[in-house]
Design a protein around this motif. Structure first.
Motif, PDB file in Angstrom:
ATOM      1  N   GLY A  25       0.846  -1.188   0.000  1.00 51.86           N
ATOM      2  CA  GLY A  25       0.000   0.000   0.000  1.00 51.86           C
ATOM      3  C   GLY A  25       0.879   1.234   0.000  1.00 51.86           C
ATOM      4  N   VAL A  26       0.427   2.266  -0.655  1.00 55.33           N
ATOM      5  CA  VAL A  26       1.225   3.475  -0.801  1.00 55.33           C
ATOM      6  C   VAL A  26       1.502   4.083   0.573  1.00 55.33           C
ATOM      7  CG1 VAL A  26       1.298   5.794  -1.796  1.00 55.33           C
ATOM      8  CG2 VAL A  26       0.320   3.900  -3.100  1.00 55.33           C
ATOM      9  N   GLY A  27       2.784   4.249   0.872  1.00 57.35           N
ATOM     10  CA  GLY A  27       3.198   4.841   2.138  1.00 57.35           C
ATOM     11  C   GLY A  27       3.183   3.894   3.327  1.00 57.35           C
ATOM     12  N   ASN A  28       2.984   2.608   3.117  1.00 55.57           N
ATOM     13  CA  ASN A  28       2.879   1.672   4.234  1.00 55.57           C
ATOM     14  C   ASN A  28       4.164   0.934   4.567  1.00 55.57           C
ATOM     15  OD1 ASN A  28       0.254   2.181   4.914  1.00 55.57           O
ATOM     16  ND2 ASN A  28      -0.580   0.629   3.549  1.00 55.57           N
ATOM     17  N   TRP A  29       5.253   1.217   3.884  1.00 59.19           N
ATOM     18  CA  TRP A  29       6.505   0.518   4.199  1.00 59.19           C
ATOM     19  C   TRP A  29       6.891   0.744   5.655  1.00 59.19           C
ATOM     20  CZ3 TRP A  29      11.229   2.006   6.086  1.00 59.19           C
ATOM     21  CH2 TRP A  29      12.216   1.037   6.045  1.00 59.19           C
ATOM     22  N   GLU A  30       6.731   1.961   6.135  1.00 55.43           N
ATOM     23  CA  GLU A  30       7.115   2.308   7.508  1.00 55.43           C
ATOM     24  C   GLU A  30       6.316   1.513   8.546  1.00 55.43           C
ATOM     25  OE1 GLU A  30       7.285   6.289  10.348  1.00 55.43           O
ATOM     26  OE2 GLU A  30       6.637   6.458   8.283  1.00 55.43           O
ATOM     27  N   GLN A  31       5.068   1.199   8.244  1.00 56.47           N
ATOM     28  CA  GLN A  31       4.245   0.442   9.188  1.00 56.47           C
ATOM     29  C   GLN A  31       4.504  -1.060   9.125  1.00 56.47           C
ATOM     30  OE1 GLN A  31       2.768   3.064   7.365  1.00 56.47           O
ATOM     31  NE2 GLN A  31       2.948   4.315   9.201  1.00 56.47           N
ATOM     32  N   VAL A  32       4.852  -1.583   7.948  1.00 53.82           N
ATOM     33  CA  VAL A  32       5.015  -3.023   7.773  1.00 53.82           C
ATOM     34  C   VAL A  32       6.435  -3.482   8.092  1.00 53.82           C
ATOM     35  CG1 VAL A  32       4.832  -4.915   6.109  1.00 53.82           C
ATOM     36  CG2 VAL A  32       3.166  -3.071   6.066  1.00 53.82           C
ATOM     37  N   TYR A  33       7.438  -2.639   7.858  1.00 55.27           N
ATOM     38  CA  TYR A  33       8.828  -3.051   8.027  1.00 55.27           C
ATOM     39  C   TYR A  33       9.175  -3.549   9.431  1.00 55.27           C
ATOM     40  CZ  TYR A  33      13.866  -3.210   7.933  1.00 55.27           C
ATOM     41  OH  TYR A  33      15.156  -3.641   8.036  1.00 55.27           O
ATOM     42  N   PRO A  34       8.642  -2.996  10.515  1.00 54.88           N
ATOM     43  CA  PRO A  34       9.010  -3.517  11.838  1.00 54.88           C
ATOM     44  C   PRO A  34       8.753  -5.017  12.016  1.00 54.88           C
ATOM     45  CG  PRO A  34       7.943  -1.404  12.100  1.00 54.88           C
ATOM     46  CD  PRO A  34       7.835  -1.775  10.637  1.00 54.88           C
ATOM     47  N   LEU A  35       7.858  -5.590  11.253  1.00 57.62           N
ATOM     48  CA  LEU A  35       7.616  -7.033  11.337  1.00 57.62           C
ATOM     49  C   LEU A  35       8.737  -7.844  10.690  1.00 57.62           C
ATOM     50  CD1 LEU A  35       3.851  -6.978  10.321  1.00 57.62           C
ATOM     51  CD2 LEU A  35       4.800  -7.063  12.643  1.00 57.62           C
ATOM     52  N   TYR A  36       9.553  -7.204   9.863  1.00 53.40           N
ATOM     53  CA  TYR A  36      10.568  -7.912   9.074  1.00 53.40           C
ATOM     54  C   TYR A  36      11.993  -7.432   9.333  1.00 53.40           C
ATOM     55  CZ  TYR A  36       6.762  -9.746   6.295  1.00 53.40           C
ATOM     56  OH  TYR A  36       5.633 -10.397   5.890  1.00 53.40           O
ATOM     57  N   TYR A  37      12.228  -6.549  10.293  1.00 55.43           N
ATOM     58  CA  TYR A  37      13.518  -5.882  10.371  1.00 55.43           C
ATOM     59  C   TYR A  37      14.701  -6.795  10.686  1.00 55.43           C
ATOM     60  CZ  TYR A  37      13.534  -5.594  15.497  1.00 55.43           C
ATOM     61  OH  TYR A  37      13.553  -5.876  16.830  1.00 55.43           O
ATOM     62  N   ASP A  38      14.485  -7.986  11.194  1.00 52.27           N
ATOM     63  CA  ASP A  38      15.587  -8.929  11.419  1.00 52.27           C
ATOM     64  C   ASP A  38      15.330 -10.270  10.740  1.00 52.27           C
ATOM     65  OD1 ASP A  38      17.454  -7.464  12.767  1.00 52.27           O
ATOM     66  OD2 ASP A  38      16.719  -7.967  14.761  1.00 52.27           O
ATOM     67  N   GLU A  39      14.450 -10.295   9.773  1.00 53.10           N
ATOM     68  CA  GLU A  39      14.060 -11.550   9.130  1.00 53.10           C
ATOM     69  C   GLU A  39      15.178 -12.172   8.297  1.00 53.10           C
ATOM     70  OE1 GLU A  39      10.440 -13.830   7.376  1.00 53.10           O
ATOM     71  OE2 GLU A  39      10.474 -12.388   8.990  1.00 53.10           O
ATOM     72  N   VAL A  40      15.829 -11.395   7.465  1.00 54.60           N
ATOM     73  CA  VAL A  40      16.858 -11.914   6.560  1.00 54.60           C
ATOM     74  C   VAL A  40      18.252 -11.586   7.068  1.00 54.60           C
ATOM     75  CG1 VAL A  40      17.756 -11.841   4.204  1.00 54.60           C
ATOM     76  CG2 VAL A  40      15.299 -11.760   4.604  1.00 54.60           C
ATOM     77  N   ALA A  41      18.463 -10.348   7.451  1.00 52.89           N
ATOM     78  CA  ALA A  41      19.767  -9.895   7.935  1.00 52.89           C
ATOM     79  C   ALA A  41      19.551  -8.992   9.145  1.00 52.89           C
ATOM     80  CB  ALA A  41      20.500  -9.136   6.833  1.00 52.89           C
TER      81      ALA A  41
END
Length: 135
Positions: free
Chosen positions: A56-72
């Motif tokens: 969704g437009v502008g939603n990266w900031e809200q969704v990223y905390p769920l993934y911040y240590d997922e890959v690296a």
């Protein structure tokens, strides 16, 4: 960029280690640039859910905390520090709008370039120079 996403989407997973590259270069790249882990985690986010439709437009900031240590391990994101932008406009746009929205955006850019080229082809040399000067 779409090729990178598709290759990694089909692959066994997101791996930071580049095959054939000396270990000291892999370590130097992963330590010196604090944005790369954030980009890799975002690619993991795209792989999981947002390849077609996006977050969704502008939603990266809200969704990223769920993934911040997922890959690296994200070096510039933690409980005290939150990122507002990805610092990679192309990847952030792709995450926000997905494959369909990014394809539409590329189509608009191509249409604009094609129209500008055809208009400048018909214009005189002075007009072309003036347009180039304005850019």
């Amino acid at each position: 960029m779409i090729g990178l996403v598709l290759i990694n989407y089909i692959n066994q997973g997101w791996q930071w280690h580049v095959a054939g590259m000396p270990e000291y270069l892999n370590n130097a790249l992963s330590c010196s640039n604090t944005r790369i882990p954030t980009w890799l985690n975002t690619l993991g986010m795209i792989k999981d859910h947002f390849l077609i439709w996006g977050a969704g437009v502008g939603n990266w900031e809200q969704v990223y905390p769920l993934y911040y240590d997922e890959v690296a391990k994200a070096l510039i994101f933690n409980g005290k520090t939150r990122l507002q932008r990805l610092h990679n406009s192309y990847l952030e746009m792709f995450t926000n709008v997905g494959l369909i929205g990014y394809g539409f955006l590329l189509w608009l850019v191509a249409l604009t370039v094609k129209s500008a080229y055809s208009l400048l082809n018909k214009a005189g040399l002075l007009t072309c120079y003036l347009c180039l000067a304005l850019c």
